[in-house]
Design a protein around this motif. Structure first.
Motif, short mmCIF file in Angstrom:
data_model
loop_
_atom_site.label_atom_id
_atom_site.label_comp_id
_atom_site.label_asym_id
_atom_site.label_seq_id
_atom_site.Cartn_x
_atom_site.Cartn_y
_atom_site.Cartn_z
N ALA A 177 0.01 19.88 -12.42
CA ALA A 177 -0.18 20.25 -13.82
C ALA A 177 0.50 21.58 -14.06
O ALA A 177 0.63 22.40 -13.15
CB ALA A 177 -1.67 20.35 -14.16
N THR A 178 0.97 21.79 -15.28
CA THR A 178 1.45 23.13 -15.61
C THR A 178 0.24 24.06 -15.62
O THR A 178 -0.91 23.60 -15.73
CB THR A 178 2.15 23.16 -16.98
OG1 THR A 178 1.17 22.88 -17.99
CG2 THR A 178 3.28 22.14 -17.04
N LEU A 179 0.48 25.34 -15.53
CA LEU A 179 -0.64 26.28 -15.56
C LEU A 179 -1.42 26.15 -16.87
O LEU A 179 -2.66 26.17 -16.87
CB LEU A 179 -0.14 27.71 -15.37
CG LEU A 179 -1.24 28.78 -15.36
CD1 LEU A 179 -2.19 28.58 -14.20
CD2 LEU A 179 -0.63 30.18 -15.33
N LYS A 180 -0.70 25.97 -17.97
CA LYS A 180 -1.38 25.83 -19.26
C LYS A 180 -2.27 24.58 -19.27
O LYS A 180 -3.42 24.62 -19.74
CB LYS A 180 -0.37 25.76 -20.40
CG LYS A 180 -1.01 25.70 -21.78
CD LYS A 180 0.03 25.67 -22.88
CE LYS A 180 -0.61 25.74 -24.27
NZ LYS A 180 -1.62 24.70 -24.50
N GLN A 181 -1.75 23.48 -18.76
CA GLN A 181 -2.55 22.25 -18.71
C GLN A 181 -3.78 22.44 -17.84
O GLN A 181 -4.88 22.00 -18.19
CB GLN A 181 -1.70 21.10 -18.16
CG GLN A 181 -0.59 20.64 -19.10
CD GLN A 181 0.38 19.68 -18.44
OE1 GLN A 181 0.52 19.65 -17.21
NE2 GLN A 181 1.08 18.90 -19.26
N PHE A 182 -3.60 23.12 -16.73
CA PHE A 182 -4.72 23.36 -15.81
C PHE A 182 -5.79 24.21 -16.49
O PHE A 182 -6.99 23.89 -16.42
CB PHE A 182 -4.19 24.05 -14.56
CG PHE A 182 -5.25 24.33 -13.52
CD1 PHE A 182 -5.64 23.36 -12.62
CD2 PHE A 182 -5.86 25.58 -13.46
CE1 PHE A 182 -6.63 23.61 -11.66
CE2 PHE A 182 -6.84 25.85 -12.52
CZ PHE A 182 -7.22 24.86 -11.61
N LEU A 183 -5.38 25.28 -17.15
CA LEU A 183 -6.33 26.17 -17.80
C LEU A 183 -7.02 25.48 -18.99
O LEU A 183 -8.22 25.66 -19.20
CB LEU A 183 -5.64 27.44 -18.27
CG LEU A 183 -5.05 28.33 -17.16
CD1 LEU A 183 -4.30 29.51 -17.76
CD2 LEU A 183 -6.13 28.81 -16.20
N ASP A 184 -6.26 24.70 -19.74
CA ASP A 184 -6.85 23.98 -20.87
C ASP A 184 -7.91 23.00 -20.39
O ASP A 184 -8.98 22.86 -21.01
CB ASP A 184 -5.77 23.25 -21.67
CG ASP A 184 -4.90 24.19 -22.48
OD1 ASP A 184 -5.29 25.36 -22.65
OD2 ASP A 184 -3.82 23.75 -22.93
N ALA A 185 -7.63 22.31 -19.28
CA ALA A 185 -8.58 21.33 -18.76
C ALA A 185 -9.82 22.00 -18.21
O ALA A 185 -10.93 21.47 -18.31
CB ALA A 185 -7.90 20.48 -17.68
N ALA A 186 -9.65 23.18 -17.62
CA ALA A 186 -10.78 23.88 -17.01
C ALA A 186 -11.68 24.54 -18.04
O ALA A 186 -12.88 24.73 -17.82
CB ALA A 186 -10.26 24.93 -16.03
N GLY A 187 -11.12 24.91 -19.18
CA GLY A 187 -11.91 25.56 -20.22
C GLY A 187 -12.41 26.92 -19.79
O GLY A 187 -11.73 27.68 -19.09
#
Length: 297
Positions: free
Chosen positions: A261-271
């Motif tokens: 995942a891109t870092l943004k995708q990872f952070l968005d998913a983690a909340g």
């Protein structure tokens, strides 16, 4: 070169030292508070401090607070015996003397702007490798980026890959994307190389048994771009660096699997579960269980 000045009732022989933001971030962990080096901000990611000439120890915030002379005046005094700034060779001024490097950061008027093609742009790659070029000289900038890669390959500490340009307000971040859009891949690669080196230095002081310290790695994509990635062992407490991509290693089913995942995708998913720390260079804390090696111990 040294200068001996009286600060209060004590004579101190000092030499200037060039710092980058990433090194100061590491020192905030190893030498916090009054033990932290006292520095003057000069622009971009760059700072200048003072070391004791006798043993190379940094003048700290606690020590400088006892001085009657302003710290910036002490820095300026330490530069008075600086040798001349070298002349440009093929459009590039290369400074290999840290005192001279500090002098042009604190006193930009020392740079002979007329000898360059465009406003002076400074790259503080290493303490003993500071390069100055003209803002309109693309070939000279390319040579500096070559030098930056050579210094990375040579190993050892680096200062900053973010150039600063001389303006009426002193040294300010250089808008290289606007000036040299055709060199974006080169700049992005060098920025990532220096980022990896900075994280390596940080990781040394962050080691602890209850958290996985994820280090960034480099990969050249088919497009020619250089990207960074770090691995997160799913479910493991991790300090994650700022990277392009996160590789998620999941062994919960008994069979290892990887996803990206891109870092943004990872952070968005983690909340809200993932928190940006105050570390410099920046890292995110991903909650979870201690690393398996720590659990086994």
């Amino acid at each position: 070169m040294t200068v001996t000045s009286a600060f209060g009732d004590v004579g101190v022989s000092v030499v200037p030292r060039v710092y980058g933001a990433s090194e100061l971030g590491v020192l905030s962990l190893t030498a916090p508070g009054e033990a932290h080096p006292r520095v003057e901000y000069v622009g971009g990611e760059l700072f200048v401090g003072l070391d004791r000439a006798q043993d190379g120890a940094a003048i700290t915030q606690g020590e400088a607070e006892s001085w009657t002379q302003p710290f910036r005046d002490a820095v300026t005094a330490a530069l008075t015996s600086s040798v001349a700034v070298p002349a440009p060779v093929e459009g590039v001024v290369v400074i290999e003397d840290e005192v001279v490097a500090a002098s042009v950061l604190v006193q930009p008027s020392r740079v002979a702007a007329a000898a360059l093609t465009g406003a002076p742009v400074l790259f503080a790659l290493r303490r003993d490798r500071v390069a100055i070029v003209g803002a309109d000289d693309e070939s000279a900038v390319a040579r500096v980026l070559d030098l930056a890669e050579e210094l990375y390959d040579a190993g050892g500490p680096l200062v900053s890959a973010h150039p600063v340009a001389l303006s009426e307000n002193g040294w300010t971040p250089f808008a290289w994307r606007e000036r040299f859009p055709s060199m974006e891949l080169r700049f992005e690669r060098v920025l990532r190389l220096f980022s990896v080196r900075a994280y390596e230095a940080q990781s040394v002081v962050l080691q602890r048994p209850d958290v996985h310290i994820a280090d960034p790695k480099l990969r050249v994509l088919e497009s020619g771009a250089t990207a960074t990635f770090a691995t997160w062992p799913k479910g493991t407490a991790t300090l994650l660096p700022v990277v392009d991509n996160v590789i998620i290693a999941d062994s919960s089913s008994g069979t290892a699997s990887l996803s990206v995942a891109t870092l943004k995708q990872f952070l968005d998913a983690a909340g809200d579960a993932v928190v940006r720390t105050g570390l410099s260079p920046a890292r995110y804390f991903v909650p979870g269980e201690p690393p398996r090696a720590a659990q086994a111990g």
